[in-house]
Design an enzyme around this catalytic site. Structure first.
Site, PDB file in Angstrom:
ATOM      1  N   HIS A 167      41.264  52.904  73.663  1.00 25.05           N
ATOM      2  CA  HIS A 167      40.689  53.179  74.971  1.00 25.05           C
ATOM      3  C   HIS A 167      41.038  54.589  75.419  1.00 25.05           C
ATOM      4  O   HIS A 167      42.148  55.056  75.224  1.00 25.05           O
ATOM      5  CB  HIS A 167      41.203  52.176  76.000  1.00 25.05           C
ATOM      6  CG  HIS A 167      40.427  52.199  77.280  1.00 25.05           C
ATOM      7  ND1 HIS A 167      39.312  51.415  77.472  1.00 25.05           N
ATOM      8  CD2 HIS A 167      40.581  52.912  78.404  1.00 25.05           C
ATOM      9  CE1 HIS A 167      38.817  51.660  78.680  1.00 25.05           C
ATOM     10  NE2 HIS A 167      39.574  52.564  79.272  1.00 25.05           N
ATOM     11  N   ASP A 172      38.534  43.535  88.102  1.00 22.39           N
ATOM     12  CA  ASP A 172      38.554  44.980  87.872  1.00 22.39           C
ATOM     13  C   ASP A 172      37.208  45.596  88.230  1.00 22.39           C
ATOM     14  O   ASP A 172      37.140  46.673  88.827  1.00 22.39           O
ATOM     15  CB  ASP A 172      38.916  45.300  86.422  1.00 22.39           C
ATOM     16  CG  ASP A 172      38.782  46.793  86.146  1.00 22.39           C
ATOM     17  OD1 ASP A 172      39.533  47.571  86.778  1.00 22.39           O
ATOM     18  OD2 ASP A 172      37.929  47.196  85.344  1.00 22.39           O
ATOM     19  N   ARG A 230      37.207  51.302  94.645  1.00 21.33           N
ATOM     20  CA  ARG A 230      38.006  52.522  94.463  1.00 21.33           C
ATOM     21  C   ARG A 230      37.101  53.743  94.374  1.00 21.33           C
ATOM     22  O   ARG A 230      37.416  54.814  94.891  1.00 21.33           O
ATOM     23  CB  ARG A 230      38.864  52.401  93.198  1.00 21.33           C
ATOM     24  CG  ARG A 230      40.007  51.401  93.330  1.00 21.33           C
ATOM     25  CD  ARG A 230      40.590  51.064  91.963  1.00 21.33           C
ATOM     26  NE  ARG A 230      41.080  52.250  91.265  1.00 21.33           N
ATOM     27  CZ  ARG A 230      41.169  52.349  89.936  1.00 21.33           C
ATOM     28  NH1 ARG A 230      40.799  51.345  89.151  1.00 21.33           N
ATOM     29  NH2 ARG A 230      41.618  53.449  89.402  1.00 21.33           N
ATOM     30  N   SER A 269      43.885  48.633  85.563  1.00 22.64           N
ATOM     31  CA  SER A 269      42.457  48.519  85.256  1.00 22.64           C
ATOM     32  C   SER A 269      42.224  48.570  83.746  1.00 22.64           C
ATOM     33  O   SER A 269      41.547  47.714  83.169  1.00 22.64           O
ATOM     34  CB  SER A 269      41.709  49.666  85.953  1.00 22.64           C
ATOM     35  OG  SER A 269      40.408  49.820  85.443  1.00 22.64           O
ATOM     36  N   LYS A 298      41.606  45.048  80.967  1.00 25.09           N
ATOM     37  CA  LYS A 298      40.426  44.908  80.110  1.00 25.09           C
ATOM     38  C   LYS A 298      40.826  44.747  78.648  1.00 25.09           C
ATOM     39  O   LYS A 298      40.217  43.995  77.895  1.00 25.09           O
ATOM     40  CB  LYS A 298      39.509  46.127  80.277  1.00 25.09           C
ATOM     41  CG  LYS A 298      38.725  46.066  81.592  1.00 25.09           C
ATOM     42  CD  LYS A 298      37.802  47.245  81.761  1.00 25.09           C
ATOM     43  CE  LYS A 298      38.557  48.506  82.066  1.00 25.09           C
ATOM     44  NZ  LYS A 298      38.020  49.321  83.145  1.00 25.09           N
TER      45      LYS A 298
END
Ligand code: URA
Ligand code: CA
Length: 435
Positions: free
Chosen positions: A82, A161, A168, A183, A187
């Site tokens: 990620h 999320d 946000r 966050s 995931k």
């Protein structure tokens, strides 16, 4: 328990316990706690932060807010990757087939981009007919068959999320370390991989502008991963200037193909090999970083990485002819060249401006419902530290005719660079690896 009291508690800089965090996230996900209260909570977290225990509890509460994927039917140790997000970050397109070609299964769940440029899913969908809405079974079968699958985040993965991120995004609370860490990690936990490699980006085109902050974010995510039994490695990488040379969906797919043929930009190659070698380490495919790096280099040079990409494209329905001959990709109607106004060295090339220029001509989304134009974007011809002669091309803007934003995009590009008459040392590409 009342949301009001918990907001007050965080506002006054006190710790929230696990029960309280679970209450807030569950209530929010089920629509019982309204957006305005969670927005206020996000702002309190932005200012007062959270300790690691609170962040881990928030991560788990969000991971458990929806489905969790069971990848136990996939053989071997599965590693996910990620990125915290940058401008024209083509890494995943290269990394997934590269690591898969080395025999390690990659299960990639990816998002769409909101902001400067498309996400990995948007980029892949610019290959005609490429499908990213795979069923759970197809996702798992494809990994077992070819070691790789890539899918858009399914409907009910970490709904908390999804809801929180959209609040946000409009309340100036995105760039908060506890909120980013939870966050991303929620995931990854819900996505079911055994191990995670994080690319934490740093610089003008990233959420983290400061090395201390980026390090802190990386350390927190690695600690959360360990706490939750996922082997996690974070690599701090540069996003002061864009990575590689291409920004924009089609341009980046072409850049990925070139890199997979080992004819791509060296900075993109280096980051892919570094992240990939860490993925091989986590998957226990190799016992040292160096062996992982060399194995992946062989896969690039030997053509196996490119072959794996073609296999992946074919498996997910994409039109292989575009990959075999990238000239087939649709081109923008117009080009505009950014040219150097003097001699010297390029001492600044701000990723954020280049990202905004690309977005303005349609390469990214300003709002969620915007459609991305696959054929537009920016190609860089010079990078930080390069020697420049007056009149040299620094960048090319690929845009369509009659674009109302053209003038503003050009201004962003003009503001992105600086030439000075001094030699500077090249920027570090990789700052630190945190395990
Ligand atoms: N990427 C995410 O997935 N979440 C964030 O909060 C920031 C970057
Ligand atoms: Ca790129």
């Amino acid at each position: 328990m009342r949301a009001y009291d918990l907001i007050l508690k965080k506002r006054d800089n006190n710790e929230l316990n696990k029960k309280e965090i679970d209450f807030l996230i569950k209530g929010f996900t089920q629509g019982e706690i309204p957006d305005y209260q969670i927005s206020a909570l996000a702002m309190a977290i932005y200012f007062n932060g959270m300790n690691e225990r609170e962040i881990a509890d928030l991560t788990m509460a969000m991971a458990e807010s929806g489905d969790q994927i069971d990848l136990s039917k996939v053989e071997g140790i599965i590693v996910d990757k990620h990125s915290t997000g940058g401008v024209g970050d083509t890494t995943s397109l290269v990394l997934i087939p590269l690591v898969a070609a080395a025999g390690v299964p990659v299960a990639k769940m990816s998002g769409r981009g909101l902001g400067h440029t498309g996400g990995t899913i948007d980029k892949l969908e610019s290959i005609p007919n490429f499908k990213t809405n795979l069923s759970r079974d197809t996702f798992i079968n494809n990994i077992n068959e070819i070691n790789a699958a890539i899918a858009g985040q399914s409907g009910n993965l970490t709904p908390a999320d999804k809801k929180l991120y959209s609040l946000r995004d409009v309340t100036a609370t995105v760039d908060s370390i506890p909120l980013i860490a939870s966050s991303i990690m929620s995931k990854k936990i819900a996505g079911g991989a055994d191990g995670i490699v994080l690319d934490v980006k740093l610089g003008s085109g990233a959420f983290m502008k400061d090395i201390k902050e980026a390090e802190k974010l990386a350390e927190i995510m690695v600690n959360i991963g360990e706490k939750l039994n996922k082997k996690t490695i974070a690599v701090l990488t540069d996003m002061e200037q864009p990575l590689g040379k291409a920004v924009g969906n089609n341009l980046e797919v072409i850049e990925a193909v070139n890199t997979l043929k080992d004819q791509g930009p060296l900075d993109l190659r280096e980051i892919c090999l570094t992240l990939g070698a860490n993925m091989l380490l986590i998957a226990e495919k190799v016992d040292s970083f160096k062996k992982g790096y060399e194995l992946l280099e062989d896969k690039l040079k030997g053509g196996e990485a490119f072959d794996k990409f073609k296999e992946l494209v074919e498996k997910q329905g994409g039109d292989l002819r575009y990959i075999e001959n990238t000239d087939k990709f649709k081109k923008s109607q117009n080009r505009w060249e950014l040219k150097a106004d003097k001699n010297g060295f390029l001492v600044q090339l701000k990723a954020i401006n280049i990202g905004l220029a690309a977005m303005l001509v349609g390469a990214g989304r300003a709002t969620k419902s915007d459609e991305i134009l696959n054929e537009v974007g920016v190609i860089l011809h010079k990078k930080y530290g390069n020697r420049i002669a007056k009149g040299d091309k620094i960048a090319t803007l690929h845009y369509n005719k009659n674009d109302d934003n053209f003038a503003e995009a050009v201004q962003k590009l003009k503001d992105s660079y600086l030439i000075e008459n001094k030699v500077i040392k090249p920027r570090d590409l990789i700052y630190k690896i945190i395990k």
